[in-house]
Design a protein around this motif. Structure first.
Motif, PDB file in Angstrom:
ATOM      1  N   GLU A  11       0.763  -1.129  -0.100  1.00 38.68           N
ATOM      2  CA  GLU A  11       0.189   0.074   0.157  1.00 38.68           C
ATOM      3  C   GLU A  11       0.503   1.645   0.060  1.00 38.68           C
ATOM      4  OE1 GLU A  11      -2.651   0.353   3.429  1.00 38.68           O
ATOM      5  OE2 GLU A  11      -3.443  -1.880   2.643  1.00 38.68           O
ATOM      6  N   LYS A  12       0.462   2.468  -0.754  1.00 42.71           N
ATOM      7  CA  LYS A  12       1.165   3.617  -0.011  1.00 42.71           C
ATOM      8  C   LYS A  12       3.312   3.937  -1.190  1.00 42.71           C
ATOM      9  CE  LYS A  12      -1.934   6.072   2.436  1.00 42.71           C
ATOM     10  NZ  LYS A  12      -1.809   6.730   3.765  1.00 42.71           N
ATOM     11  N   ILE A  13       3.127   2.963  -1.845  1.00 41.66           N
ATOM     12  CA  ILE A  13       4.099   2.347  -2.657  1.00 41.66           C
ATOM     13  C   ILE A  13       4.295   4.251  -2.993  1.00 41.66           C
ATOM     14  CG2 ILE A  13       5.516   1.695  -4.446  1.00 41.66           C
ATOM     15  CD1 ILE A  13       3.677  -0.523  -4.174  1.00 41.66           C
ATOM     16  N   LYS A  14       5.660   4.355  -2.822  1.00 40.10           N
ATOM     17  CA  LYS A  14       6.242   5.759  -3.175  1.00 40.10           C
ATOM     18  C   LYS A  14       7.750   5.613  -4.617  1.00 40.10           C
ATOM     19  CE  LYS A  14       7.751  10.516  -2.536  1.00 40.10           C
ATOM     20  NZ  LYS A  14       7.619  10.688  -1.487  1.00 40.10           N
ATOM     21  N   MET A  29       1.716   0.665  -9.562  1.00 39.06           N
ATOM     22  CA  MET A  29       0.643   1.970 -10.299  1.00 39.06           C
ATOM     23  C   MET A  29      -0.701   1.380  -9.578  1.00 39.06           C
ATOM     24  SD  MET A  29       3.249   2.025 -12.337  1.00 39.06           S
ATOM     25  CE  MET A  29       4.106   2.238 -13.465  1.00 39.06           C
ATOM     26  N   ASP A  30      -1.488   0.518  -9.503  1.00 40.19           N
ATOM     27  CA  ASP A  30      -2.672   1.412  -8.910  1.00 40.19           C
ATOM     28  C   ASP A  30      -2.545   1.284  -7.458  1.00 40.19           C
ATOM     29  OD1 ASP A  30      -3.973  -0.057 -10.293  1.00 40.19           O
ATOM     30  OD2 ASP A  30      -4.807  -2.382 -10.121  1.00 40.19           O
ATOM     31  N   ASN A  31      -1.279   1.079  -6.118  1.00 39.05           N
ATOM     32  CA  ASN A  31      -1.289   1.262  -5.405  1.00 39.05           C
ATOM     33  C   ASN A  31       0.529   2.635  -5.292  1.00 39.05           C
ATOM     34  OD1 ASN A  31      -2.333   0.060  -3.566  1.00 39.05           O
ATOM     35  ND2 ASN A  31      -1.695  -1.733  -5.343  1.00 39.05           N
ATOM     36  N   GLY A  60      -3.579  11.225  -9.427  1.00 42.63           N
ATOM     37  CA  GLY A  60      -4.545  10.741  -9.058  1.00 42.63           C
ATOM     38  C   GLY A  60      -3.229   9.556  -7.505  1.00 42.63           C
ATOM     39  N   GLY A  61      -3.860   8.844  -7.638  1.00 45.93           N
ATOM     40  CA  GLY A  61      -2.759   8.206  -6.829  1.00 45.93           C
ATOM     41  C   GLY A  61      -3.562   7.468  -5.524  1.00 45.93           C
TER      42      GLY A  61
END
Ligand SMILES: C[S@@+](CC[C@H](N)C(=O)[O-])C[C@H]1O[C@@H](n2cnc3c(N)ncnc32)[C@H](O)[C@@H]1O
Length: 177
Positions: A77-80, A111-113, A175-176
């Motif tokens: 989750e919340k990949i930087k 890409m989704d995260n 987005g994101g």
């Protein structure tokens, strides 16, 4: 990556290999952050563990002996940031290489995260046929992502002999999560 990753961030090394990139990422996230590092070879996971110990940054790394195609199962989750260094393990078995199907499956999850401002780098090797084909298929997938949300750049040296590596850099610009 220096300008993208801050202490405390969550990042991914999709192909940890000998561990150089994992150490680089772990030094940027610091102990407040977390690096999830994947490789399908036990040898690579062990080499990475040893290098992390040497650099005193094992604590912030989760080493996973599994294909990055299964990344979604680890609930990132919340990949930087994420790094892919494709191909084979230097000094290892040259027949064990990354594949476009697995790489694209991992990219879809990432890409989704990917958070706004997050970056994914992919280093590919067009010097051998399967490497060129892999790059072609990854580029095809990436070129289908909406330009409103992602900026994707292909960096390619044009004055080097013997098909030098190419770097794809994907940034989330809108987005994101
Ligand atoms: C070029 S090496 C990575 C080098 C590494 N980043 C470093 O800093 O030393 C590529 C690695 O990808 C791994 N690999 C191949 N297919 C994979 C997959 N589906 N999931 C995760 N790792 C994979 C190989 O085992 C190999 O160790």
């Amino acid at each position: 990556m220096h300008s993208v990753i801050s202490p405390g961030d969550f990042v991914i090394d999709a192909t940890c290999g000998n561990g150089q990139d994992t150490v680089f990422l772990a030094q940027l996230t610091g102990r407040q952050g977390k690096v999830m590092a994947f490789d399908i070879q036990a040898e690579a996971i062990e080499k990475t563990r040893q290098l992390l110990l040497k650099h005193q940054c094992l604590e912030q790394v989760i080493l996973i002996e599994d294909s990055h195609a299964n990344l979604g199962a680890y609930k990132p989750e919340k990949i930087k940031a994420a790094m892919f260094n494709l191909g084979y393990l230097p000094g290892g078995d040259h027949n064990i290489i990354t594949s476009s199907n697995d790489t694209i499956a991992a990219l879809k999850t990432i890409m989704d995260n990917l958070v706004l401002g997050g970056v994914v780098t992919i280093v590919g090797y067009p010097g051998y046929d399967a490497g060129q084909q892999e790059l072609n298929e990854i580029s095809k997938y990436l070129s289908g992502l909406t330009q409103k949300n992602f900026e994707i750049i292909n960096i390619k040296a044009i004055n080097q002999r013997n098909n030098p590596p190419q770097i794809l850099v994907c940034s989330r610009i809108n987005g994101g999560i």
